[in-house]
Write a protein that holds these residues in place. Structure first.
Motif, PDB file in Angstrom:
ATOM      1  N   GLU A  35      -9.790   4.870  -2.851  1.00 56.51           N
ATOM      2  CA  GLU A  35     -10.006   4.344  -1.500  1.00 56.51           C
ATOM      3  C   GLU A  35      -8.646   3.689  -1.019  1.00 56.51           C
ATOM      4  OE1 GLU A  35     -13.058   1.484  -1.914  1.00 56.51           O
ATOM      5  OE2 GLU A  35     -14.674   3.030  -0.883  1.00 56.51           O
ATOM      6  N   GLU A  36      -7.783   3.297  -1.891  1.00 49.93           N
ATOM      7  CA  GLU A  36      -6.532   2.586  -1.665  1.00 49.93           C
ATOM      8  C   GLU A  36      -5.797   2.675  -2.932  1.00 49.93           C
ATOM      9  OE1 GLU A  36      -6.321  -0.821   0.899  1.00 49.93           O
ATOM     10  OE2 GLU A  36      -5.853  -1.735  -1.141  1.00 49.93           O
ATOM     11  N   ILE A  37      -4.339   2.796  -2.755  1.00 49.70           N
ATOM     12  CA  ILE A  37      -3.312   2.610  -3.782  1.00 49.70           C
ATOM     13  C   ILE A  37      -2.347   1.392  -3.399  1.00 49.70           C
ATOM     14  CG2 ILE A  37      -1.814   3.554  -5.303  1.00 49.70           C
ATOM     15  CD1 ILE A  37      -3.155   6.189  -4.955  1.00 49.70           C
ATOM     16  N   GLU A  38      -2.158   0.628  -4.281  1.00 47.03           N
ATOM     17  CA  GLU A  38      -1.282  -0.387  -4.314  1.00 47.03           C
ATOM     18  C   GLU A  38      -0.152  -0.360  -5.483  1.00 47.03           C
ATOM     19  OE1 GLU A  38      -2.895  -4.068  -4.116  1.00 47.03           O
ATOM     20  OE2 GLU A  38      -3.460  -3.992  -1.909  1.00 47.03           O
ATOM     21  N   GLU A  54     -11.312  -0.590 -10.337  1.00 46.73           N
ATOM     22  CA  GLU A  54      -9.702  -0.708 -10.364  1.00 46.73           C
ATOM     23  C   GLU A  54      -9.012   0.108 -11.345  1.00 46.73           C
ATOM     24  OE1 GLU A  54      -8.591  -4.671  -9.926  1.00 46.73           O
ATOM     25  OE2 GLU A  54      -8.457  -4.691  -7.600  1.00 46.73           O
ATOM     26  N   ILE A  55      -8.450   1.010 -11.177  1.00 47.24           N
ATOM     27  CA  ILE A  55      -7.680   1.709 -12.194  1.00 47.24           C
ATOM     28  C   ILE A  55      -6.107   1.063 -12.107  1.00 47.24           C
ATOM     29  CG2 ILE A  55      -6.637   3.846 -13.321  1.00 47.24           C
ATOM     30  CD1 ILE A  55      -9.357   5.079 -12.073  1.00 47.24           C
ATOM     31  N   LYS A  56      -5.540   0.547 -13.193  1.00 48.32           N
ATOM     32  CA  LYS A  56      -4.249  -0.021 -13.031  1.00 48.32           C
ATOM     33  C   LYS A  56      -3.229   0.791 -14.249  1.00 48.32           C
ATOM     34  CE  LYS A  56      -5.269  -4.580 -11.757  1.00 48.32           C
ATOM     35  NZ  LYS A  56      -4.968  -6.113 -11.706  1.00 48.32           N
ATOM     36  N   GLU A  67      -2.104   0.539  -8.848  1.00 51.60           N
ATOM     37  CA  GLU A  67      -3.436  -0.171  -8.757  1.00 51.60           C
ATOM     38  C   GLU A  67      -4.229   0.665  -7.685  1.00 51.60           C
ATOM     39  OE1 GLU A  67      -5.601  -3.822  -7.090  1.00 51.60           O
ATOM     40  OE2 GLU A  67      -4.481  -4.478  -8.869  1.00 51.60           O
ATOM     41  N   ALA A  68      -5.102   1.301  -8.265  1.00 50.72           N
ATOM     42  CA  ALA A  68      -6.203   2.330  -7.404  1.00 50.72           C
ATOM     43  C   ALA A  68      -7.440   1.611  -7.360  1.00 50.72           C
ATOM     44  CB  ALA A  68      -5.967   3.708  -8.086  1.00 50.72           C
ATOM     45  N   ASP A  69      -7.947   1.574  -6.105  1.00 52.23           N
ATOM     46  CA  ASP A  69      -9.279   0.916  -5.939  1.00 52.23           C
ATOM     47  C   ASP A  69     -10.088   2.393  -5.736  1.00 52.23           C
ATOM     48  OD1 ASP A  69      -8.642  -1.555  -5.925  1.00 52.23           O
ATOM     49  OD2 ASP A  69      -8.019  -1.493  -3.588  1.00 52.23           O
ATOM     50  N   VAL A  70     -11.191   2.407  -6.565  1.00 51.42           N
ATOM     51  CA  VAL A  70     -11.942   3.803  -6.691  1.00 51.42           C
ATOM     52  C   VAL A  70     -13.364   3.283  -6.268  1.00 51.42           C
ATOM     53  CG1 VAL A  70     -12.745   5.597  -8.326  1.00 51.42           C
ATOM     54  CG2 VAL A  70     -10.294   4.642  -8.404  1.00 51.42           C
ATOM     55  N   LYS A  71     -14.135   4.096  -5.707  1.00 53.70           N
ATOM     56  CA  LYS A  71     -15.623   4.121  -5.429  1.00 53.70           C
ATOM     57  C   LYS A  71     -16.286   5.071  -6.178  1.00 53.70           C
ATOM     58  CE  LYS A  71     -19.106   3.888  -1.865  1.00 53.70           C
ATOM     59  NZ  LYS A  71     -19.354   3.683  -0.400  1.00 53.70           N
ATOM     60  N   LYS A  72     -17.058   4.771  -7.326  1.00 59.24           N
ATOM     61  CA  LYS A  72     -17.528   5.880  -8.231  1.00 59.24           C
ATOM     62  C   LYS A  72     -18.800   6.473  -7.474  1.00 59.24           C
ATOM     63  CE  LYS A  72     -17.436   5.143 -12.613  1.00 59.24           C
ATOM     64  NZ  LYS A  72     -17.764   4.530 -13.691  1.00 59.24           N
ATOM     65  N   PRO A  73     -19.427   7.560  -8.081  1.00 60.16           N
ATOM     66  CA  PRO A  73     -20.410   8.232  -7.248  1.00 60.16           C
ATOM     67  C   PRO A  73     -21.823   7.409  -7.070  1.00 60.16           C
ATOM     68  CG  PRO A  73     -19.296   9.627  -8.931  1.00 60.16           C
ATOM     69  CD  PRO A  73     -18.727   8.167  -9.134  1.00 60.16           C
ATOM     70  N   LYS A 102       0.762  -1.337   0.023  1.00 61.51           N
ATOM     71  CA  LYS A 102      -0.021  -0.035   0.040  1.00 61.51           C
ATOM     72  C   LYS A 102       0.953   1.223  -0.037  1.00 61.51           C
ATOM     73  CE  LYS A 102      -3.784  -2.115   2.242  1.00 61.51           C
ATOM     74  NZ  LYS A 102      -4.648  -2.289   3.585  1.00 61.51           N
ATOM     75  N   VAL A 103       0.560   2.230  -0.773  1.00 60.66           N
ATOM     76  CA  VAL A 103       1.324   3.356  -1.022  1.00 60.66           C
ATOM     77  C   VAL A 103       0.162   4.749  -0.576  1.00 60.66           C
ATOM     78  CG1 VAL A 103       3.205   2.517  -2.263  1.00 60.66           C
ATOM     79  CG2 VAL A 103       1.309   3.422  -3.345  1.00 60.66           C
ATOM     80  N   GLU A 104       0.921   5.821  -0.339  1.00 58.47           N
ATOM     81  CA  GLU A 104       0.135   6.985  -0.176  1.00 58.47           C
ATOM     82  C   GLU A 104       0.171   7.817  -1.552  1.00 58.47           C
ATOM     83  OE1 GLU A 104      -1.376   8.287   2.486  1.00 58.47           O
ATOM     84  OE2 GLU A 104      -1.083   6.066   3.332  1.00 58.47           O
TER      85      GLU A 104
END
Length: 82
Positions: free
Chosen positions: A50-53, A77-79, A65-71, A26-28
């Motif tokens: 929500e989270e980036i790895e 996931e965006i890789k 890899e970004a875990d994203v929650k849409k509206p 996990k990264v910031e």
């Protein structure tokens, strides 16, 4: 050697062999390269991260890899390859 001994000997090397293929942490957001941040931002479509790895894959190299929650509540996931 009995059958249980043979199975154990066969499975253990496979486990150790596959564990070297990728690592992830996990990264910031501040640790993500600027070009990768730009690409992720362009594809958020109003969602929130929500989270980036950071994954290091043998075949592809470094992938974020970004875990994203849409509206609408759906998660995507965006890789992005570094």
């Amino acid at each position: 050697m009995n059958i249980k001994g043979r199975i154990l000997v066969s499975v253990v090397p496979l486990f150790f062999a596959t564990s070297g293929f990728a690592s992830e942490e996990k990264v910031e957001w501040s640790q993500v390269p600027e070009q990768v941040q730009k690409t992720i931002t362009q594809h958020l479509q109003g969602g929130t991260i929500e989270e980036i790895e950071k994954e290091t894959e043998k075949k592809y190299g470094i992938v974020y890899e970004a875990d994203v929650k849409k509206p609408d509540g759906k998660k995507i996931e965006i890789k992005v390859k570094e």
